[in-house]
Design an enzyme around this catalytic site. Structure first.
Site, mmCIF file in Angstrom:
data_model
loop_
_atom_site.group_PDB
_atom_site.id
_atom_site.type_symbol
_atom_site.label_atom_id
_atom_site.label_comp_id
_atom_site.label_asym_id
_atom_site.label_seq_id
_atom_site.Cartn_x
_atom_site.Cartn_y
_atom_site.Cartn_z
ATOM 1 N N HIS A 69 -0.360 -30.957 -1.531
ATOM 2 C CA HIS A 69 -0.686 -29.519 -1.366
ATOM 3 C C HIS A 69 -2.241 -29.118 -0.737
ATOM 4 O O HIS A 69 -2.485 -28.128 -0.608
ATOM 5 C CB HIS A 69 -0.459 -28.922 -2.810
ATOM 6 N N ASP A 70 -3.146 -30.079 -1.275
ATOM 7 C CA ASP A 70 -4.507 -29.819 -0.933
ATOM 8 C C ASP A 70 -4.792 -30.485 0.315
ATOM 9 O O ASP A 70 -6.267 -30.960 0.377
ATOM 10 C CB ASP A 70 -5.337 -29.915 -2.013
ATOM 11 N N LYS A 73 -7.855 -29.648 2.708
ATOM 12 C CA LYS A 73 -8.943 -29.681 2.160
ATOM 13 C C LYS A 73 -9.896 -30.808 3.035
ATOM 14 O O LYS A 73 -11.236 -30.803 2.821
ATOM 15 C CB LYS A 73 -9.328 -29.958 0.315
ATOM 16 N N HIS A 98 -7.943 -23.942 3.214
ATOM 17 C CA HIS A 98 -7.147 -25.017 3.047
ATOM 18 C C HIS A 98 -5.758 -24.896 3.059
ATOM 19 O O HIS A 98 -5.129 -25.913 3.504
ATOM 20 C CB HIS A 98 -7.676 -25.742 1.967
ATOM 21 N N HIS A 122 1.240 -21.988 -1.806
ATOM 22 C CA HIS A 122 0.897 -22.435 -3.311
ATOM 23 C C HIS A 122 -0.214 -21.541 -3.816
ATOM 24 O O HIS A 122 -0.606 -21.814 -5.162
ATOM 25 C CB HIS A 122 0.720 -23.958 -3.479
ATOM 26 N N HIS A 123 -0.980 -20.897 -3.132
ATOM 27 C CA HIS A 123 -1.935 -19.835 -3.685
ATOM 28 C C HIS A 123 -1.129 -18.484 -3.542
ATOM 29 O O HIS A 123 -2.211 -17.462 -3.479
ATOM 30 C CB HIS A 123 -3.311 -20.112 -2.766
ATOM 31 N N ASP A 151 -0.758 -26.464 -10.590
ATOM 32 C CA ASP A 151 -1.877 -26.247 -10.170
ATOM 33 C C ASP A 151 -3.022 -25.735 -10.977
ATOM 34 O O ASP A 151 -4.066 -26.345 -11.309
ATOM 35 C CB ASP A 151 -2.211 -25.968 -8.695
#
Length: 216
Positions: A69-70, A73, A98, A122-123, A151
């Site tokens: 998911h990251d 980054k 990201h 997801h954010h 998260d």
């Protein structure tokens, strides 16, 4: 993770898992912390998904998405990712990119499951205050809502390169505070049940810190 699925899809699913493994191998070369964070988030997200009785196919998609998911980054300098203290507005805006970068990378893989879309959101928050698209309510997939909660809990309850753990108690208090406004109530309740029953994560003493910076 094993999933009961159509045997005809197993070769494709194997390739998709290998693609995720390859991305993680690359990420480990750049930033060893983030893949370990993703692995812990994936474990918790999978447990929440099972608690909510998601189908095996949806659990597979959730687990694959959580593991990377990251991934976006990798495009952010480590001195910003690991910066202690408050980020400047420009640094915060850069880190926010990201989510879009993760989607751009993952959407290049022809997943049979909505891995890229789960990661993309997801954010995002139920009230529309998240990023990068400002989605709200049912515009956000349940799998993404699960990933968001996992998260937050993992990010706050574990040590991060730029600060010590804020403690599991603080993490659970945070998702309770956001329950029903930013976070899905059913997902929060499932996570609280799991973490209360099994004492998941690091039971550190609460530390002073910013919840916002803890969950980037």
């Amino acid at each position: 993770m094993t999933v009961s699925t159509d045997p005809n899809l197993l070769p494709t699913l194997k390739l998709e898992r290998q693609a995720i493994d390859a991305l993680l191998a690359l990420q480990h070369l750049i930033d060893d912390y983030t893949p370990r964070h993703e692995s812990r988030v994936a474990d918790l997200a999978l447990r929440i998904g099972r608690q909510l009785q998601l189908s095996e196919a949806r659990l597979e998609a959730l687990h694959l998405a959580a593991r990377v998911h990251d991934i976006g980054k990798v495009d952010i300098p480590l001195d910003i990712l690991n910066k202690p203290g408050k980020l400047s507005d420009a640094e915060f805006a850069l880190i926010q990119t990201h989510a879009q970068t993760s989607y751009d990378v993952l959407s290049r893989i022809s997943f049979t499951l909505p891995v890229a879309e789960i990661v993309y959101a997801h954010h995002e928050y139920l009230d529309g205050s998240g990023y990068p698209r400002g989605l709200h309510g049912d515009q956000i997939m349940l799998e993404s809502r699960i990933l968001t909660v996992a998260d937050i809990v993992e990010s706050m309850s574990e040590d991060r390169p730029y600060r010590k753990s804020l403690g599991m108690a603080a993490a659970l208090d945070e998702i309770r505070r956001l329950r029903g406004t930013r976070l899905d109530p059913a997902v929060v309740d499932a996570c609280l049940l799991l973490c209360t029953e099994s004492c998941c994560g690091t039971q550190a003493e609460p530390q002073q810190g910013s919840a916002q910076s803890a969950t980037l």
